[in-house]
Write an enzyme that holds these catalytic residues in place. Structure first.
Site, PDB file in Angstrom:
ATOM      1  N   GLY A 156      40.045  34.402  47.378  1.00 43.23           N
ATOM      2  CA  GLY A 156      40.111  35.814  47.750  1.00 43.23           C
ATOM      3  C   GLY A 156      40.148  36.720  46.536  1.00 43.23           C
ATOM      4  O   GLY A 156      40.117  36.261  45.394  1.00 43.23           O
ATOM      5  N   VAL A 157      40.216  38.015  46.797  1.00 43.14           N
ATOM      6  CA  VAL A 157      40.289  38.977  45.703  1.00 43.14           C
ATOM      7  C   VAL A 157      41.736  39.081  45.219  1.00 43.14           C
ATOM      8  O   VAL A 157      42.652  38.691  45.913  1.00 43.14           O
ATOM      9  CB  VAL A 157      39.806  40.380  46.149  1.00 43.14           C
ATOM     10  CG1 VAL A 157      38.313  40.415  46.219  1.00 43.14           C
ATOM     11  CG2 VAL A 157      40.429  40.779  47.477  1.00 43.14           C
ATOM     12  N   GLY A 158      41.929  39.591  44.017  1.00 46.77           N
ATOM     13  CA  GLY A 158      43.283  39.874  43.548  1.00 46.77           C
ATOM     14  C   GLY A 158      43.721  38.988  42.414  1.00 46.77           C
ATOM     15  O   GLY A 158      43.028  38.048  42.011  1.00 46.77           O
ATOM     16  N   ASN A 159      44.905  39.321  41.909  1.00 42.57           N
ATOM     17  CA  ASN A 159      45.392  38.677  40.701  1.00 42.57           C
ATOM     18  C   ASN A 159      45.834  37.234  40.912  1.00 42.57           C
ATOM     19  O   ASN A 159      45.653  36.397  40.037  1.00 42.57           O
ATOM     20  CB  ASN A 159      46.543  39.500  40.133  1.00 42.57           C
ATOM     21  CG  ASN A 159      46.038  40.865  39.676  1.00 42.57           C
ATOM     22  OD1 ASN A 159      45.141  40.949  38.858  1.00 42.57           O
ATOM     23  ND2 ASN A 159      46.585  41.922  40.241  1.00 42.57           N
ATOM     24  N   GLU A 164      32.968  34.621  48.530  1.00 37.92           N
ATOM     25  CA  GLU A 164      32.445  35.980  48.714  1.00 37.92           C
ATOM     26  C   GLU A 164      32.171  36.669  47.398  1.00 37.92           C
ATOM     27  O   GLU A 164      31.167  37.315  47.209  1.00 37.92           O
ATOM     28  CB  GLU A 164      33.533  36.806  49.394  1.00 37.92           C
ATOM     29  CG  GLU A 164      33.373  36.973  50.833  1.00 37.92           C
ATOM     30  CD  GLU A 164      34.508  37.819  51.338  1.00 37.92           C
ATOM     31  OE1 GLU A 164      34.861  37.622  52.493  1.00 37.92           O
ATOM     32  OE2 GLU A 164      35.049  38.658  50.617  1.00 37.92           O
ATOM     33  N   ILE A 180      49.974  39.708  53.456  1.00 40.54           N
ATOM     34  CA  ILE A 180      51.052  40.691  53.364  1.00 40.54           C
ATOM     35  C   ILE A 180      52.343  40.062  53.857  1.00 40.54           C
ATOM     36  O   ILE A 180      53.366  40.145  53.201  1.00 40.54           O
ATOM     37  CB  ILE A 180      50.663  41.976  54.141  1.00 40.54           C
ATOM     38  CG1 ILE A 180      49.634  42.731  53.283  1.00 40.54           C
ATOM     39  CG2 ILE A 180      51.887  42.843  54.450  1.00 40.54           C
ATOM     40  CD1 ILE A 180      49.099  43.981  53.870  1.00 40.54           C
ATOM     41  N   ASN A 206      44.302  47.262  53.374  1.00 38.48           N
ATOM     42  CA  ASN A 206      42.871  47.197  53.047  1.00 38.48           C
ATOM     43  C   ASN A 206      42.038  46.855  54.285  1.00 38.48           C
ATOM     44  O   ASN A 206      41.259  47.660  54.758  1.00 38.48           O
ATOM     45  CB  ASN A 206      42.608  46.147  51.975  1.00 38.48           C
ATOM     46  CG  ASN A 206      43.380  46.441  50.693  1.00 38.48           C
ATOM     47  OD1 ASN A 206      43.566  47.598  50.337  1.00 38.48           O
ATOM     48  ND2 ASN A 206      43.837  45.404  50.026  1.00 38.48           N
ATOM     49  N   GLY A 224      36.851  39.153  54.359  1.00 37.93           N
ATOM     50  CA  GLY A 224      36.269  37.880  54.769  1.00 37.93           C
ATOM     51  C   GLY A 224      37.319  36.830  55.063  1.00 37.93           C
ATOM     52  O   GLY A 224      36.976  35.679  55.339  1.00 37.93           O
TER      53      GLY A 224
HETATM   54  O1  0RQ Z   1      51.501  47.472  46.987  1.00 42.20           O
HETATM   55  O2  0RQ Z   1      49.880  48.394  45.423  1.00 42.20           O
HETATM   56  O3  0RQ Z   1      51.738  49.790  46.327  1.00 42.20           O
HETATM   57  O4  0RQ Z   1      52.210  47.933  44.693  1.00 42.20           O
HETATM   58  O5  0RQ Z   1      50.649  45.424  49.044  1.00 42.20           O
HETATM   59  O6  0RQ Z   1      50.033  43.454  47.145  1.00 42.20           O
HETATM   60  O7  0RQ Z   1      51.195  41.607  45.973  1.00 42.20           O
HETATM   61  O8  0RQ Z   1      49.641  43.149  44.657  1.00 42.20           O
HETATM   62  O9  0RQ Z   1      48.812  41.413  46.313  1.00 42.20           O
HETATM   63  O10 0RQ Z   1      46.650  42.534  45.518  1.00 42.20           O
HETATM   64  O11 0RQ Z   1      46.788  40.102  46.264  1.00 42.20           O
HETATM   65  O12 0RQ Z   1      46.986  41.985  47.917  1.00 42.20           O
HETATM   66  C1  0RQ Z   1      46.968  40.890  51.451  1.00 42.20           C
HETATM   67  C2  0RQ Z   1      46.732  43.173  50.522  1.00 42.20           C
HETATM   68  C3  0RQ Z   1      47.409  41.273  49.031  1.00 42.20           C
HETATM   69  C4  0RQ Z   1      45.049  41.378  49.871  1.00 42.20           C
HETATM   70  C5  0RQ Z   1      46.548  41.687  50.243  1.00 42.20           C
HETATM   71  C6  0RQ Z   1      52.051  45.539  48.980  1.00 42.20           C
HETATM   72  C7  0RQ Z   1      52.377  45.330  47.511  1.00 42.20           C
HETATM   73  C8  0RQ Z   1      51.253  46.089  46.853  1.00 42.20           C
HETATM   74  C9  0RQ Z   1      49.232  44.588  47.269  1.00 42.20           C
HETATM   75  P1  0RQ Z   1      51.325  48.479  45.757  1.00 42.20           P
HETATM   76  P2  0RQ Z   1      49.955  42.425  45.923  1.00 42.20           P
HETATM   77  P3  0RQ Z   1      47.223  41.504  46.403  1.00 42.20           P
HETATM   78  C10 0RQ Z   1      38.186  37.871  50.617  1.00 42.20           C
HETATM   79  C11 0RQ Z   1      39.565  37.889  51.015  1.00 42.20           C
HETATM   80  C12 0RQ Z   1      42.868  40.886  52.984  1.00 42.20           C
HETATM   81  C13 0RQ Z   1      41.416  40.678  52.631  1.00 42.20           C
HETATM   82  C14 0RQ Z   1      41.132  39.305  52.106  1.00 42.20           C
HETATM   83  C15 0RQ Z   1      44.097  41.719  51.008  1.00 42.20           C
HETATM   84  C16 0RQ Z   1      50.085  45.762  47.772  1.00 42.20           C
HETATM   85  O13 0RQ Z   1      44.948  40.032  49.569  1.00 42.20           O
HETATM   86  O14 0RQ Z   1      43.695  42.860  51.164  1.00 42.20           O
HETATM   87  O15 0RQ Z   1      41.936  38.406  52.163  1.00 42.20           O
HETATM   88  N1  0RQ Z   1      43.731  40.701  51.835  1.00 42.20           N
HETATM   89  N2  0RQ Z   1      39.951  39.148  51.592  1.00 42.20           N
HETATM   90  O16 0RQ Z   1      53.646  45.850  47.211  1.00 42.20           O
HETATM   91  C17 0RQ Z   1      54.866  45.851  52.322  1.00 42.20           C
HETATM   92  C18 0RQ Z   1      54.716  43.526  52.492  1.00 42.20           C
HETATM   93  C19 0RQ Z   1      53.830  43.539  51.387  1.00 42.20           C
HETATM   94  C20 0RQ Z   1      53.509  44.772  50.830  1.00 42.20           C
HETATM   95  C21 0RQ Z   1      52.445  43.195  49.753  1.00 42.20           C
HETATM   96  N3  0RQ Z   1      55.067  42.386  53.087  1.00 42.20           N
HETATM   97  N4  0RQ Z   1      55.204  44.695  52.926  1.00 42.20           N
HETATM   98  N5  0RQ Z   1      54.028  45.931  51.289  1.00 42.20           N
HETATM   99  N6  0RQ Z   1      52.662  44.521  49.824  1.00 42.20           N
HETATM  100  N7  0RQ Z   1      53.164  42.578  50.708  1.00 42.20           N
HETATM  101  C22 0RQ Z   1      37.745  39.050  49.771  1.00 42.20           C
HETATM  102  C23 0RQ Z   1      37.170  40.173  50.611  1.00 42.20           C
HETATM  103  O17 0RQ Z   1      37.287  40.163  51.770  1.00 42.20           O
HETATM  104  C24 0RQ Z   1      36.473  41.269  49.983  1.00 42.20           C
END
Ligand code: 0RQ
Length: 501
Positions: free
Chosen positions: A266-269, A291, A361, A381, A385
């Site tokens: 997936g995307v992200g760090n 993807e 999340i 977001n 995918g």
């Molecule tokens: O908030 O930006 O305000 O600090 O959510 O969280 O921990 O930085 O993690 O960037 O990996 O994102 C699920 C959103 C995780 C992402 C999700 C808050 C947290 C932060 C981001 P701030 P992190 P990530 C194929 C795969 C769906 C699409 C997908 C996502 C922000 O992975 O969009 O999987 N996935 N695509 O503070 C409240 C909670 C929280 C929360 C995190 N439990 N309650 N806030 N946060 N957990 C690729 C494509 O489809 C394109």
């Protein structure tokens, strides 16, 4: 050398402002663009200015905006800022767009990425009026060389009445040859996707467009929105380590081959940290069916640890985007960019046996996953995918820190406040605390493993207490819940700013 070799089409060259003026209030527009790559960079900004001016004159002007996935400030950001989007689909991640969705100004249909193109072609999403597509070049015969994302480009150009092209000379001409353009079509004539290896090619390297539909061509020279990745922190390293140990054990147990199976990340760090972990790990001859191509995957290809990567778009840091542009002729031997209905196709994910890893999340003790909503109501977001891959993967896994917002939120909760991936689809959950392997476990057994292995120590006792009381009072023993308490952690956070009692 001009990037527009087709003599007839040269007469369509115009300014972004002129091109945008073809788009009117109430139209649905299909934009290219996927994870900040290959989106149009001039027309949406010009359109936003025209929408703003119309609003200042007291006129209504909003459009439906369809994309591949997330775009950039010049597209989602600019149009959302002027309240120009009445309907948006599929994935988005722009702060402006998100805030308009959560304010109720823009409607948002968060559909699976692999469904977005076909649903539009089938007419389920209403009429598509205009497609605005970034390309690298227009060849002498009118065929189009795609840029840094394939996404829904061909679906939009087929479905739309009119097509506007942006020809971006920042994109390397050496991208020509990297794409595999294949249209699957609609039932009852939908074609099989006859790929049996991530490196197979079944399509063409260019996109075809009905030249009579092309109403405007705009020349640009602007780079993609490339965001740097955060440096790896201890938490991501721990999460990546748990996943790599798990995969190593799967090989030892004979459930995975030595070179694993095609990886989706997936995307992200954290996803990027997993890729960095693989670089140091024991696995050779890896492949990817995913993807997006992130920095970590480029490193794996450079090192020779990964032989081939199939995706629909890039999601690179500025440094890696430059490297990709400079060396696209080499990378196109090892990278294939496909339409998103092929990169995310259930048939392929199931056949190849993809190992899927996505962010979440929150997850609940029984293995249901929420990837999209904060406290049940607020969109982050979108599902992207992750649903395409999770449901059809050989092994589906999710990675997350065990807490969010400085510990005020537990990522492991009694019941998720929104369901994206159900307990039926989720195989493995990983936090910095450890890994829960849910395969072959009944819900009650899963709950114990998730709480024990994944929850943060601050929340473990309260989760265990909830589970043990639920077992005593629930109306059934399959998935025991205390209904008037199941979402009380979320309610408490909204009232007090913390999930802690
Ligand atoms: O908030 O930006 O305000 O600090 O959510 O969280 O921990 O930085 O993690 O960037 O990996 O994102 C699920 C959103 C995780 C992402 C999700 C808050 C947290 C932060 C981001 P701030 P992190 P990530 C194929 C795969 C769906 C699409 C997908 C996502 C922000 O992975 O969009 O999987 N996935 N695509 O503070 C409240 C909670 C929280 C929360 C995190 N439990 N309650 N806030 N946060 N957990 C690729 C494509 O489809 C394109």
């Amino acid at each position: 050398m001009s990037r527009i070799a087709h003599a007839g089409l040269r007469s369509k060259i115009c300014t972004a402002d002129e091109a945008a003026s073809f788009i009117k209030n109430g139209m649905n527009v299909g934009f290219s663009g996927f994870t900040g790559a290959g989106y149009p960079k001039a027309v949406p900004v010009a359109l936003a200015a025209q929408i703003k001016a119309a609003h200042e004159r007291g006129e209504a002007f909003m459009i439906g905006a369809f994309t591949g996935a997330s775009t950039a400030p010049e597209l989602d950001g600019a149009l959302a800022e002027v309240d120009g989007i009445s309907y948006r689909m599929p994935y988005q991640s722009d702060p402006q767009m998100r805030s308009k969705i959560n304010a109720g100004i823009s409607g948002y249909a968060d559909i699976h990425l692999s469904h977005s193109g076909p649903q539009t072609l089938a007419g389920f999403q209403g009429k598509l009026d205009v497609a605005v597509i970034e390309v690298t070049a227009i060849l002498e015969n009118g065929e189009l060389v795609p840029s840094s994302s394939m996404g829904n480009n061909t679906a939009w150009m087929t479905a739309a009445d009119k097509v506007i092209l942006e020809v971006n000379s920042w994109q390397s001409m050496d991208l020509f040859g990297m794409h595999d353009v294949y249209d699957i079509g609609l039932p009852p004539f939908r074609k099989p996707v006859e790929l049996t290896h991530p490196g197979d090619r079944i399509g063409t390297t260019t996109m075809k467009v009905d030249l009579n539909k092309v109403i405007a061509i705009v020349e640009t020279d602007a780079e993609d929105r490339n965001t740097p990745f955060k440096p790896l922190d201890d938490e991501s390293r721990l999460i990546a380590g748990h996943l790599l140990d798990f995969l190593t054990n799967e090989v030892t147990q004979g459930r995975l081959p030595k070179n694993l199976l095609p990886l989706q990340s997936g995307v992200g760090n954290i996803a990027n940290a997993v890729l960095a972990g693989l670089l140091e790990g024991p696995f050779e001859n890896l492949t990817s069916y995913t993807e997006v191509i992130q920095d970590g995957m480029v490193d794996l290809l450079d090192s020779g640890k990964m032989t081939v990567a199939s995706a629909t778009a890039f999601s690179l840091s500025p440094e890696y985007a430059k490297k990709m542009n400079d060396n696209a002729a080499d990378y196109r031997q090892k990278i294939i960019l496909r339409p998103q209905e092929v990169s995310n196709h259930p048939e392929m994910i199931r056949r190849l046996g993809v190992i899927a890893t996505n962010g979440l999340i929150e997850a609940d003790i029984y293995g249901n996953v929420n990837s999209t909503h904060i406290m049940g109501s607020r969109m982050q977001n979108g599902i992207g995918g992750s649903g395409d891959f999770t449901r059809n993967a050989y092994i589906s896994s999710f990675v997350t820190p065990s807490t969010a917002k400085g510990g005020a939120i537990s990522a492991i909760v009694p019941m998720v406040s929104h369901h994206d991936h159900t307990e039926h689809d989720v195989a493995v959950i990983i936090t910095e605390q450890g890994l829960a392997d849910l395969r072959g476990l009944s819900p009650q057994k899963r709950a114990k493993v998730v709480i024990e292995n994944c929850a943060h120590p601050d929340y473990k006792p309260a989760l265990l207490d909830y589970y043990e009381r639920a077992v005593k009072v629930a109306n059934g023993q399959q998935t025991p819940h205390i209904l008037n308490e199941a979402l009380s952690w979320h309610a408490r956070f909204l009232e007090t700013g913390t999930m802690k009692a």
